[in-house]
Design a protein around this motif. Structure first.
Motif, mmCIF file in Angstrom:
data_model
loop_
_atom_site.group_PDB
_atom_site.id
_atom_site.type_symbol
_atom_site.label_atom_id
_atom_site.label_comp_id
_atom_site.label_asym_id
_atom_site.label_seq_id
_atom_site.Cartn_x
_atom_site.Cartn_y
_atom_site.Cartn_z
ATOM 1 N N UNK A 1 17.466 -12.589 3.055
ATOM 2 C CA UNK A 1 16.358 -13.702 2.811
ATOM 3 C C UNK A 1 15.257 -13.114 1.691
ATOM 4 N N UNK A 2 15.015 -11.861 2.206
ATOM 5 C CA UNK A 2 13.661 -11.383 1.462
ATOM 6 C C UNK A 2 13.765 -10.355 0.186
ATOM 7 N N UNK A 3 15.154 -9.902 -0.086
ATOM 8 C CA UNK A 3 15.438 -8.749 -0.776
ATOM 9 C C UNK A 3 14.929 -9.106 -2.027
ATOM 10 N N UNK A 4 14.991 -10.056 -2.792
ATOM 11 C CA UNK A 4 14.570 -10.362 -4.165
ATOM 12 C C UNK A 4 13.041 -9.946 -4.034
ATOM 13 N N UNK A 5 12.407 -10.748 -2.968
ATOM 14 C CA UNK A 5 10.702 -10.658 -3.159
ATOM 15 C C UNK A 5 10.404 -9.074 -3.022
ATOM 16 N N UNK A 6 11.379 -8.395 -2.022
ATOM 17 C CA UNK A 6 11.132 -7.001 -1.959
ATOM 18 C C UNK A 6 11.245 -6.236 -3.174
ATOM 19 N N UNK A 7 12.160 -6.388 -3.799
ATOM 20 C CA UNK A 7 12.779 -5.710 -5.337
ATOM 21 C C UNK A 7 11.372 -6.173 -6.157
ATOM 22 N N UNK A 8 10.970 -7.435 -5.959
ATOM 23 C CA UNK A 8 9.838 -7.873 -6.863
ATOM 24 C C UNK A 8 8.524 -7.085 -6.797
ATOM 25 N N UNK A 9 8.194 -6.719 -5.446
ATOM 26 C CA UNK A 9 7.183 -5.955 -5.007
ATOM 27 C C UNK A 9 7.306 -4.533 -5.469
ATOM 28 N N UNK A 10 8.408 -3.883 -5.603
ATOM 29 C CA UNK A 10 8.493 -2.474 -6.064
ATOM 30 C C UNK A 10 8.301 -2.543 -7.613
ATOM 31 N N UNK A 11 8.784 -3.433 -8.369
ATOM 32 C CA UNK A 11 8.714 -3.663 -9.808
ATOM 33 C C UNK A 11 6.941 -3.886 -9.899
ATOM 34 N N UNK A 12 6.286 -4.642 -9.126
ATOM 35 C CA UNK A 12 5.028 -4.982 -9.430
ATOM 36 C C UNK A 12 4.365 -3.559 -9.482
ATOM 37 N N UNK A 13 4.243 -3.155 -8.351
ATOM 38 C CA UNK A 13 3.602 -1.826 -8.035
ATOM 39 C C UNK A 13 4.094 -0.867 -9.114
ATOM 40 N N UNK A 14 5.288 -0.671 -9.517
ATOM 41 C CA UNK A 14 5.489 0.321 -10.647
ATOM 42 C C UNK A 14 5.107 -0.104 -11.958
ATOM 43 N N UNK A 15 4.814 -1.182 -12.257
ATOM 44 C CA UNK A 15 4.175 -1.939 -13.460
ATOM 45 C C UNK A 15 2.642 -1.270 -13.354
ATOM 46 N N UNK A 16 1.931 -1.603 -12.200
ATOM 47 C CA UNK A 16 0.606 -1.351 -12.112
ATOM 48 C C UNK A 16 0.515 -0.006 -12.291
ATOM 49 N N UNK A 17 1.314 0.904 -11.629
ATOM 50 C CA UNK A 17 1.238 2.411 -11.482
ATOM 51 C C UNK A 17 1.416 3.148 -13.042
ATOM 52 N N UNK B 1 0.809 -1.278 -0.083
ATOM 53 C CA UNK B 1 0.110 0.034 -0.062
ATOM 54 C C UNK B 1 0.899 1.316 -0.050
ATOM 55 N N UNK B 2 1.772 1.360 0.941
ATOM 56 C CA UNK B 2 2.862 2.358 0.754
ATOM 57 C C UNK B 2 3.574 2.743 -0.503
ATOM 58 N N UNK B 3 3.774 1.573 -1.124
ATOM 59 C CA UNK B 3 4.543 1.535 -2.596
ATOM 60 C C UNK B 3 3.480 2.256 -3.580
ATOM 61 N N UNK B 4 2.388 1.667 -3.472
ATOM 62 C CA UNK B 4 1.449 2.081 -4.330
ATOM 63 C C UNK B 4 1.299 3.703 -4.323
ATOM 64 N N UNK B 5 1.094 4.440 -2.912
ATOM 65 C CA UNK B 5 0.881 5.615 -2.657
ATOM 66 C C UNK B 5 2.275 6.354 -3.100
ATOM 67 N N UNK B 6 3.209 5.874 -2.865
ATOM 68 C CA UNK B 6 4.340 6.583 -3.242
ATOM 69 C C UNK B 6 4.592 6.870 -4.623
ATOM 70 N N UNK B 7 3.947 6.023 -5.559
ATOM 71 C CA UNK B 7 4.307 5.980 -7.107
ATOM 72 C C UNK B 7 3.133 6.637 -7.843
#
Length: 256
Positions: A47-63, A26-32
């Motif tokens: 442990x989570x960095x790749x998934x976190x990066x993917x979150x950013x890419x997914x929201x960027x594509x949606x935005x 939600x915060x990523x979506x608001x920021x973009x």
């Protein structure tokens, strides 16, 4: 920002701040919202960095942003890396490419600023340099100049997909680092190539957590294996001047 209080100086300058994390969709979506370019700075959660990066890419594509940029690493052969943490950079690159978003990749060489951490700060003037880098060389560059170059690149209108290799204009061994520190300080600094296991144990003995000691050892062993020995003109072109050379950089970092 994860902590808005740390951005007080930016807020005073009129910079708009969004609070959130790479795990908070939600915060990523608001920021973009109404954003043209997103710069994804690599996370440090192993442990989570790749998934976190993917979150950013997914929201960027949606935005429907116009361009996504990512701070990756300038390494010669991902398949032979000792520091497995680096694999996440190349996995993220592939995910960005597969997203279909226009993208800019910044493959950064090892920061010159990391030298102090690798050699033990000011203690280097008493005990010398003892790292598992062998004869390996790295085209060190200051983090501040990489940040400046990235800002310059992103301030331009991006067309197509671009990959920059951000390195210094000359590569250096730890023998060169020892010589530079000797000349600058007037104290003899020697470099003794270490065995990786012994070096890692020494770091842990200094109080570093096991995971940090393993990461540093991996970084330096990859240098020994030639992973960072490549030179590109991209940093110089984006800065509009030659990057800071080793001796001058060490003068600043060590206040010599």
């Amino acid at each position: 920002m994860r902590d808005e209080t740390k951005a007080a100086s930016l807020i005073k300058q009129g910079v708009t701040i969004s609070v959130g994390t790479y795990d908070d969709m939600k915060s990523l979506n608001n920021a973009m919202q109404n954003i043209e370019t997103v710069l994804l700075i690599a996370g440090t959660d192993e442990k989570n960095r790749v998934r976190q990066h993917q979150n950013v890419v997914d929201v960027a594509r949606k935005a429907r942003i116009q361009r996504i940029a990512y701070t990756s690493r300038a390494l010669k052969d991902p398949s032979t890396l000792v520091n497995r943490l680096m694999e996440g950079h190349f996995q993220t690159e592939e995910y960005i490419k597969a997203s279909g978003l226009p993208h800019t990749l910044f493959r950064n060489v090892l920061y010159m600023d990391a030298i102090q951490q690798f050699v033990g700060g000011d203690a280097v003037f008493e005990r010398g340099i003892y790292v598992p880098a062998g004869q390996g060389r790295v085209a060190l560059a200051l983090r501040s100049e990489m940040g400046e170059a990235i800002a310059n690149a992103l301030a331009e209108t991006g067309e197509g997909n671009i990959t920059y290799q951000l390195t210094g204009y000359e590569s250096y061994s730890f023998y060169d680092v020892a010589t530079a520190l000797t000349n600058l300080s007037g104290k003899l600094v020697t470099y003794t190539p270490a065995e990786p296991a012994a070096f890692e144990a020494q770091l842990i003995g200094r109080g570093l957590p096991d995971v940090v000691a393993r990461r540093i050892t991996g970084f330096i062993t990859d240098i020994a294996n030639g992973q960072e020995d490549s030179i590109s003109p991209d940093l110089e072109k984006l800065l509009g001047r030659k990057p800071t050379a080793l001796k001058i950089g060490l003068t600043v970092l060590y206040n010599l």
